[in-house]
Each structure stands twice: as C-alpha cells, then as structure tokens.
Design a protein around this motif. Sequence first.
Motif, PDB file in Angstrom:
ATOM      1  N   HIS A 245      -6.012  20.904 -30.902  1.00  0.00           N
ATOM      2  CA  HIS A 245      -4.814  21.898 -30.805  1.00  0.00           C
ATOM      3  C   HIS A 245      -4.183  21.770 -29.447  1.00  0.00           C
ATOM      4  CE1 HIS A 245      -6.662  23.313 -34.505  1.00  0.00           C
ATOM      5  NE2 HIS A 245      -5.331  23.609 -35.022  1.00  0.00           N
ATOM      6  N   TRP A 246      -2.742  22.180 -29.381  1.00  0.00           N
ATOM      7  CA  TRP A 246      -2.181  21.887 -27.922  1.00  0.00           C
ATOM      8  C   TRP A 246      -1.449  22.806 -27.695  1.00  0.00           C
ATOM      9  CZ3 TRP A 246       2.569  19.488 -26.224  1.00  0.00           C
ATOM     10  CH2 TRP A 246       3.774  19.531 -27.199  1.00  0.00           C
ATOM     11  N   GLN A 247      -0.624  23.645 -28.313  1.00  0.00           N
ATOM     12  CA  GLN A 247       0.319  24.627 -27.832  1.00  0.00           C
ATOM     13  C   GLN A 247      -0.263  26.022 -28.901  1.00  0.00           C
ATOM     14  OE1 GLN A 247       4.287  24.058 -28.704  1.00  0.00           O
ATOM     15  NE2 GLN A 247       4.502  23.031 -26.500  1.00  0.00           N
ATOM     16  N   PHE A 248      -0.406  27.013 -28.333  1.00  0.00           N
ATOM     17  CA  PHE A 248      -1.077  28.206 -28.923  1.00  0.00           C
ATOM     18  C   PHE A 248       0.033  29.484 -28.938  1.00  0.00           C
ATOM     19  CE2 PHE A 248      -3.989  25.406 -26.519  1.00  0.00           C
ATOM     20  CZ  PHE A 248      -4.866  25.283 -27.681  1.00  0.00           C
ATOM     21  N   GLY A 249      -0.198  30.348 -29.965  1.00  0.00           N
ATOM     22  CA  GLY A 249       0.748  31.424 -30.187  1.00  0.00           C
ATOM     23  C   GLY A 249       0.967  31.525 -31.396  1.00  0.00           C
ATOM     24  N   GLY A 250       1.623  32.741 -31.909  1.00  0.00           N
ATOM     25  CA  GLY A 250       2.087  32.858 -33.330  1.00  0.00           C
ATOM     26  C   GLY A 250       1.205  32.805 -34.528  1.00  0.00           C
ATOM     27  N   GLU A 251       1.807  32.130 -35.455  1.00  0.00           N
ATOM     28  CA  GLU A 251       0.784  31.820 -36.672  1.00  0.00           C
ATOM     29  C   GLU A 251       0.140  30.907 -37.003  1.00  0.00           C
ATOM     30  OE1 GLU A 251       1.129  34.037 -39.322  1.00  0.00           O
ATOM     31  OE2 GLU A 251       2.048  35.716 -37.972  1.00  0.00           O
ATOM     32  N   LEU A 253      -3.216  30.598 -36.197  1.00  0.00           N
ATOM     33  CA  LEU A 253      -4.550  30.672 -36.116  1.00  0.00           C
ATOM     34  C   LEU A 253      -4.800  31.288 -37.206  1.00  0.00           C
ATOM     35  CD1 LEU A 253      -4.311  33.903 -35.515  1.00  0.00           C
ATOM     36  CD2 LEU A 253      -3.751  33.301 -33.067  1.00  0.00           C
ATOM     37  N   GLN A 254      -6.311  31.242 -37.455  1.00  0.00           N
ATOM     38  CA  GLN A 254      -6.933  31.932 -38.585  1.00  0.00           C
ATOM     39  C   GLN A 254      -7.279  33.229 -38.150  1.00  0.00           C
ATOM     40  OE1 GLN A 254      -9.484  28.645 -39.286  1.00  0.00           O
ATOM     41  NE2 GLN A 254      -8.456  28.062 -41.377  1.00  0.00           N
ATOM     42  N   PHE A 263      -8.494  28.419 -35.082  1.00  0.00           N
ATOM     43  CA  PHE A 263      -7.033  27.844 -35.397  1.00  0.00           C
ATOM     44  C   PHE A 263      -6.900  27.128 -37.191  1.00  0.00           C
ATOM     45  CE2 PHE A 263      -7.674  27.441 -30.771  1.00  0.00           C
ATOM     46  CZ  PHE A 263      -6.942  28.440 -30.497  1.00  0.00           C
ATOM     47  N   ARG A 264      -5.722  27.155 -37.209  1.00  0.00           N
ATOM     48  CA  ARG A 264      -5.398  26.521 -38.544  1.00  0.00           C
ATOM     49  C   ARG A 264      -5.600  25.243 -38.393  1.00  0.00           C
ATOM     50  NH1 ARG A 264       0.061  29.490 -41.197  1.00  0.00           N
ATOM     51  NH2 ARG A 264      -1.124  31.386 -42.184  1.00  0.00           N
ATOM     52  N   PRO A 265      -5.621  24.329 -39.626  1.00  0.00           N
ATOM     53  CA  PRO A 265      -5.568  23.103 -39.516  1.00  0.00           C
ATOM     54  C   PRO A 265      -4.128  22.624 -39.479  1.00  0.00           C
ATOM     55  CG  PRO A 265      -6.342  23.773 -41.797  1.00  0.00           C
ATOM     56  CD  PRO A 265      -6.152  24.886 -40.796  1.00  0.00           C
ATOM     57  N   ALA A 266      -3.712  21.264 -39.390  1.00  0.00           N
ATOM     58  CA  ALA A 266      -2.665  20.636 -39.391  1.00  0.00           C
ATOM     59  C   ALA A 266      -1.950  21.065 -40.763  1.00  0.00           C
ATOM     60  CB  ALA A 266      -2.303  19.346 -39.124  1.00  0.00           C
ATOM     61  N   PRO A 267      -0.656  21.140 -41.306  1.00  0.00           N
ATOM     62  CA  PRO A 267       0.322  21.036 -40.125  1.00  0.00           C
ATOM     63  C   PRO A 267       0.377  22.426 -39.354  1.00  0.00           C
ATOM     64  CG  PRO A 267       1.216  21.000 -42.367  1.00  0.00           C
ATOM     65  CD  PRO A 267      -0.201  21.166 -42.497  1.00  0.00           C
ATOM     66  N   LEU A 268       0.232  23.385 -40.136  1.00  0.00           N
ATOM     67  CA  LEU A 268       0.593  24.783 -39.209  1.00  0.00           C
ATOM     68  C   LEU A 268      -0.018  25.088 -38.071  1.00  0.00           C
ATOM     69  CD1 LEU A 268       1.138  27.152 -42.459  1.00  0.00           C
ATOM     70  CD2 LEU A 268       2.806  25.699 -41.253  1.00  0.00           C
ATOM     71  N   ALA A 272       2.889  26.015 -33.148  1.00  0.00           N
ATOM     72  CA  ALA A 272       2.802  27.204 -32.561  1.00  0.00           C
ATOM     73  C   ALA A 272       4.242  28.020 -32.484  1.00  0.00           C
ATOM     74  CB  ALA A 272       2.100  27.259 -31.261  1.00  0.00           C
ATOM     75  N   GLY A 273       4.503  29.509 -32.522  1.00  0.00           N
ATOM     76  CA  GLY A 273       5.753  29.780 -32.371  1.00  0.00           C
ATOM     77  C   GLY A 273       6.724  29.812 -33.362  1.00  0.00           C
TER      78      GLY A 273
END
Length: 401
Positions: A245-251, A253-254, A263-268, A272-273
């Motif tokens: 993962h590289w950008q963090f925030g928003g939805e 994450l689990q 964190f959620r797997p790809a794609p979501l 981030a944001g």
Amino acid sequence: MALNSPWRAEFPGLLALEAEGQTYLDSAATAQKPQVVLDALLAYLAGGVANVHRAQHLPGERATRAFEATRSKAAQWLNALGSDEIVFTRGSTESLNLLAYGLEHLLQPGGQIVISAAEHHANLLPWQQLAKRRGLELVVLPLDAAGGIDLGEAARLIGPRTRLLAVSQLSNVLGRWQPLTELLALAKAHSALTVIDGAQGAVHARPDMQALGCDFYVCSAHKLYGPDGVGLLYARGEALAKLQHWQFGGEMLQDADYHDARFRPAPLGFEAGTPAVSAVIALGAALDWLNGLDQAAVAAHEAALHGELLAGLQARAGVRLLGEPQLALACFQVEGVHNADLAHLLSEQGIAVRTGHHCAMPLMKRLGLAGATRVSLGLYNDGADLQRFFVALDKALELLR
Ligand code: PMP
C-alpha cells in the motif's frame, strides 16, 4: 485527398476551437471529448452526486454502482481476467508512481531496473528515484535509428540482475510501437517484473492484457477521449498481490486503531480518499463509445492522415523528422530555425501543436536537440486540418529563413 473524419461532428470541443480559428493537432497531449462523455458527466453531476463505497443511501448506492460499472468495462476493454485487476488512479503518472512505491519492498540494492531511452518523464522519474532510494542500477536501453528499442542491445543488457522492466508501448516523441513481445520475453526469462506505459499505445490499438502478458499496464482516460483526472492501472492477479500500500486514508482500510491499521486488498486498498467519481463514470461512457467504433475504419483513417502528415513534412526542405514514426504523430526540427520561434508563428496562425522537450528531456539531449515540434492526430482530425497546418508552416518558415 479530402480525408474527412466521420467522427468529427461528435466532438463539440473541436468544433468550438475550429469556430475560434484554432486547428487542434495536439491530441497526444490530451484529446477532445465526444458528446456522449459530456452527457455522462452532466447526467451524473446534475442527477445528484454522492460519495462511493461509503453511504447506504440511494444516491450513494447509485454512484457506487456506476463507478464500479466502469471498473468492469475497463476490465473488459483491457481484456483483463477480472475487474479486481483494475485500480483507478489520477492518470498514467500516478499509476507509475504507485508502482514505484508499491514494488519498492521487492527490489534489493544491486538489482537493476531497465527502462528505455525513449521514456516519458512519467516512466523515468519514478524508477530513477526508486533506484536512488534503494541502491539499484537504472539501465537505459538504447534506440535504433528509427526510434525503436534496439533488441540486440536489450538482449545484452537485460540479465540476471534485472528485477524490473518498464517501457512504453508507443513513444510520445518518436511514434513507434516498441517490440513488447520480445522485450517481455527477455524480462520474463530472468523473472523480472514487467510494466508497460500504455498512455499513447492504448489510444491507437485496443490493449489486450491476456495476449500481452505483462504484470502491469497503465493508461490515462484524458488521452482516450475521456475525462481528465482518472487513469487505469491494470495489475495481473499475482503481481497485484505483491503490491505494498502506498497512499493512506479514507476507505482503503479494513480496521484502524490509533497506532495500527489493516488495509483492504486491491483494488480498493489502492484508492485512498475520494476518487474522481464523475470522471470515472464518464470514463465508462468513453469506453462504451470506443467499443462502438469501427476499429478498422479508425485505423485506416489514422493511417491515411499520418501518411499525409509524413509526406508533407518530408517534402519540405530542411525539415528533419525525429526517428521514423509509424502512426499518430510526428516530431520534427527545422534546420536553422529555433523551435520557440516556429511555435510562436504557428500559434499566431491558430495552429495548436506542441513544441519543447515533450516530457522526454533526456531523449532530447541524447538526440542533441533543445526541443522539437510535434504534430499529433486524433481520429477527429481531417485532411483540412493538415492543409491549414502546412500553409501556416510554409508561411512561418518563409519568415524565419
Ligand atoms: N507516458 C507517455 C508515453 C505519455 O505520453 C504521457 C502523457 N504525455 C504520460 C506517460 C503521462 O500521462 P499523464 O500525464 O496522463 O499522467
């Protein structure tokens, strides 16, 4: 030859520019949008917006459905195995930066990242900076005189230390298809990761991820007659699972605590944001529109226009083409004429072409040029656009020489 474009009338932006006396020949930078894309944007924005993947309310569900429908369309359009292999980004540049951060943990000091001399800054700088951060060597594949990657040199330079190969499909300066089949085979023989910059290539040939067999492929909607602010990152299933993962925030994450998160797997997990919801939805309309085109007719029209462009440039004394472009564009330089002066005189006559280093400064240096003028074509251009360009070019050169 008249070379009328049957698609021209669908592009209100092009017609508006024409009414203003502007001849748009800069589609490799960004393309005009067909009416269906404008309609899709307006329908979503005027119909009541909502954020995606967050709310249970009706507008939220509707926006999420439309947003995710584009992911499925993109997967189909790219012939990916599934829509989970598609991550929405802001564009090719962001996709490539995502990869350079997302793959960093897999690349050890002493390994090699291989690119080509023709790369756009977007497919150079993320790898250059990653190489510096991790103590890797950046290897630059040389080009042949036509502007293609030299396969003999590639076979010599891609080796057991190669951990990643990142090359463009179609150069935005030299207009040549790169020999991807051979290059991917060389990289795979050494189990290297493979990244294809399809920013220009995706516009002129329908990309097929299963046939191509690369790990990652990136492109930008705005060059594909779609909206700006959104791009696609395709990642083959197993390759996708390797991304950090590289950008963090928003939805993305689990579960989150003050001191840790999962964190959620790809794609979501890689979105981030708040994403570019309206642009993603309008990209869906652009993909539907692209799907509906008669590909053979588009290719024939583009090839005829390109032939006329090359013939006109080659017929003029002192005009030097960069490489041997195969389609879509031509970059040139005129002996004894400064690019900036030519750019000024062309733009005064309403000709919208691009002059400069084309975001490929090291390539320009290697070619010994301060810059060049690029004429690039969209499927909406026609023979009259080229005639106006050549009349303006002759007038400018008369004044400058
Ligand atoms: N790669 C190539 C070959 C390009 O032509 C471009 C755009 N000029 C990019 C990458 C970057 O695309 P974007 O600006 O949409 O991120």
